[in-house]
Design an enzyme around this catalytic site. Structure first.
Site, mmCIF file in Angstrom:
data_model
loop_
_atom_site.group_PDB
_atom_site.id
_atom_site.type_symbol
_atom_site.label_atom_id
_atom_site.label_comp_id
_atom_site.label_asym_id
_atom_site.label_seq_id
_atom_site.Cartn_x
_atom_site.Cartn_y
_atom_site.Cartn_z
ATOM 1 N N ASP A 13 -53.197 62.777 -23.309
ATOM 2 C CA ASP A 13 -52.708 63.918 -23.088
ATOM 3 C C ASP A 13 -52.241 64.511 -21.934
ATOM 4 O OD1 ASP A 13 -51.500 66.328 -24.292
ATOM 5 O OD2 ASP A 13 -53.466 67.277 -24.726
ATOM 6 N N TRP A 68 -48.212 67.223 -16.383
ATOM 7 C CA TRP A 68 -48.417 66.341 -15.175
ATOM 8 C C TRP A 68 -47.003 66.455 -14.393
ATOM 9 C CZ3 TRP A 68 -45.910 61.951 -13.316
ATOM 10 C CH2 TRP A 68 -46.347 61.280 -12.386
ATOM 11 N N HIS A 116 -44.130 60.860 -19.407
ATOM 12 C CA HIS A 116 -44.098 59.931 -20.363
ATOM 13 C C HIS A 116 -44.101 58.559 -20.003
ATOM 14 C CE1 HIS A 116 -44.704 62.936 -23.396
ATOM 15 N NE2 HIS A 116 -43.357 63.235 -23.386
ATOM 16 N N SER A 121 -47.629 61.207 -32.676
ATOM 17 C CA SER A 121 -48.361 61.798 -33.945
ATOM 18 C C SER A 121 -47.364 62.115 -35.130
ATOM 19 C CB SER A 121 -49.432 63.186 -33.668
ATOM 20 O OG SER A 121 -48.295 64.196 -33.349
ATOM 21 N N ASN A 161 -45.408 65.027 -33.740
ATOM 22 C CA ASN A 161 -44.511 65.016 -32.585
ATOM 23 C C ASN A 161 -43.167 64.990 -32.890
ATOM 24 O OD1 ASN A 161 -46.774 62.812 -30.458
ATOM 25 N ND2 ASN A 161 -46.410 65.154 -30.694
ATOM 26 N N ARG A 220 -59.640 68.998 -28.775
ATOM 27 C CA ARG A 220 -59.011 69.237 -30.212
ATOM 28 C C ARG A 220 -59.165 67.601 -30.602
ATOM 29 N NH1 ARG A 220 -55.377 72.677 -28.540
ATOM 30 N NH2 ARG A 220 -53.711 70.927 -28.251
HETATM 31 C C1 FPP Z 1 -49.065 63.947 -24.633
HETATM 32 O O1 FPP Z 1 -48.543 64.451 -23.320
HETATM 33 C C2 FPP Z 1 -48.456 62.503 -24.766
HETATM 34 C C3 FPP Z 1 -47.595 62.064 -25.902
HETATM 35 C C4 FPP Z 1 -47.356 63.067 -26.987
HETATM 36 C C5 FPP Z 1 -47.162 60.682 -25.829
HETATM 37 C C6 FPP Z 1 -47.997 59.747 -25.405
HETATM 38 C C7 FPP Z 1 -47.212 58.402 -24.890
HETATM 39 C C8 FPP Z 1 -47.260 58.079 -23.521
HETATM 40 C C9 FPP Z 1 -48.480 57.869 -22.900
HETATM 41 C C10 FPP Z 1 -46.119 57.021 -23.021
HETATM 42 C C11 FPP Z 1 -45.877 56.011 -23.815
HETATM 43 C C12 FPP Z 1 -47.053 55.258 -24.719
HETATM 44 C C13 FPP Z 1 -46.895 54.066 -24.791
HETATM 45 C C14 FPP Z 1 -47.694 53.269 -25.895
HETATM 46 C C15 FPP Z 1 -45.815 53.058 -24.214
HETATM 47 P P1 FPP Z 1 -47.867 65.941 -23.691
HETATM 48 O O2 FPP Z 1 -46.340 65.372 -23.642
HETATM 49 O O3 FPP Z 1 -48.459 66.530 -24.885
HETATM 50 O O4 FPP Z 1 -48.510 66.573 -22.496
HETATM 51 P P2 FPP Z 1 -48.407 67.923 -22.373
HETATM 52 O O5 FPP Z 1 -49.780 68.402 -23.357
HETATM 53 O O6 FPP Z 1 -48.858 68.234 -20.976
HETATM 54 O O7 FPP Z 1 -47.208 68.685 -22.819
#
Ligand code: FPP
Length: 240
Positions: free
Chosen positions: A17, A22, A34, A62, A65, A191
């Site tokens: 997360d 970031w 990402h 998810s 998402n 969570r």
């Molecule tokens: C949560 O951060 C992250 C995600 C919903 C996506 C996870 C994906 C990656 C780490 C990159 C790609 C993965 C692979 C396997 C290549 P957020 O966007 O919810 O952050 P925030 O809570 O700060 O908004």
């Protein structure tokens, strides 16, 4: 704590997360976070293997998402495609088995095909096991499992007497994969977010404020230190 004093968990699951926050902090679009997050995945995978962890399960996307802005979803899907290719090469080199959990029928044909080939070509590797959760939600997984189980019951392949926890587990996407010992969530949220709810029944949880793009080997070791301390204090966690 010395590295040799660590109790290395067999299976670590991670909720990655904080990519968006970031990036925002740096005046950049969420997708930048990402991209950086995807690079960190590759490093952590290697670090986990080097530390002696056998299974790593990461929450990449998810079932909830999909409600994110379309350009963000598109970027994530493109990243997965790219990452699966990198993963393929890493897997061949390090003899890592890769599986994707979640409802892949909701993904593009191209991604589904990449996943099929990756799983097929790595299925005999046993050095390290990587599970990537894409279009994954625990409730969705359990409903899909139940539908298949009920079909088997209807067709006489399973009786009510045979149904127990381990049999139910065999219908989940994680069949044959041990439950996580340690679950790590980055970026300060406390969570579970519909992640491996059945499988996390006895797992230790570790939360850190560090956002996923800043997560590194030292952070992973810190999480394992916390896990080691809890194990010392409470003995075998499952019997607590
Ligand atoms: C949560 O951060 C992250 C995600 C919903 C996506 C996870 C994906 C990656 C780490 C990159 C790609 C993965 C692979 C396997 C290549 P957020 O966007 O919810 O952050 P925030 O809570 O700060 O908004």
């Amino acid at each position: 704590m010395n590295i040799e004093d660590l109790k290395i968990p067999t299976h670590v699951s991670i909720i990655m997360d904080g990519n968006g926050r970031w990036a925002k902090k740096r005046g950049m679009p969420r997708t930048y976070g990402h991209r950086k997050g995807a690079e960190v995945v590759i490093d952590i995978c290697r670090d986990a293997g080097n530390l002696g962890i056998k299974y790593l399960t990461i929450y990449a996307f998810s079932t909830e998402n999909w409600s994110r802005p379309e350009p963000e979803v598109k970027t994530l899907m493109l990243l997965f495609g790219k990452y699966l290719k990198i993963c393929y090469d890493e897997a061949q080199e390090n003899h890592m088995r890769v599986r994707v959990i979640g409802d892949r029928s909701g993904l593009s044909r191209e991604l589904q095909e990449k996943i099929r080939v990756l799983e097929e070509d790595t299925k005999d590797f046993t050095n390290f096991y990587l599970q990537i959760a894409i279009n994954y939600g625990s409730r969705d997984e359990m409903i899909r499992a139940m539908k298949r189980m009920i079909a088997d019951y209807r067709d006489g392949r399973i009786t009510l007497d045979e149904l127990d926890e381990s049999r139910f587990g065999s219908y989940l996407d994680t069949a044959d994969i041990p439950d996580p010992d340690l679950m790590i969530r980055t970026s300060g949220e406390l969570r579970l977010s519909n992640y491996l709810m059945w499988q996390h029944a006895y797992s230790e949880f570790y939360f850190t404020d560090t956002p996923w793009p800043d997560f590194n080997k030292a952070e992973l070791v810190k999480a394992i230190e916390a896990y080691t301390m809890r194990d010392r204090r409470y003995g075998k966690v499952k019997e607590a």
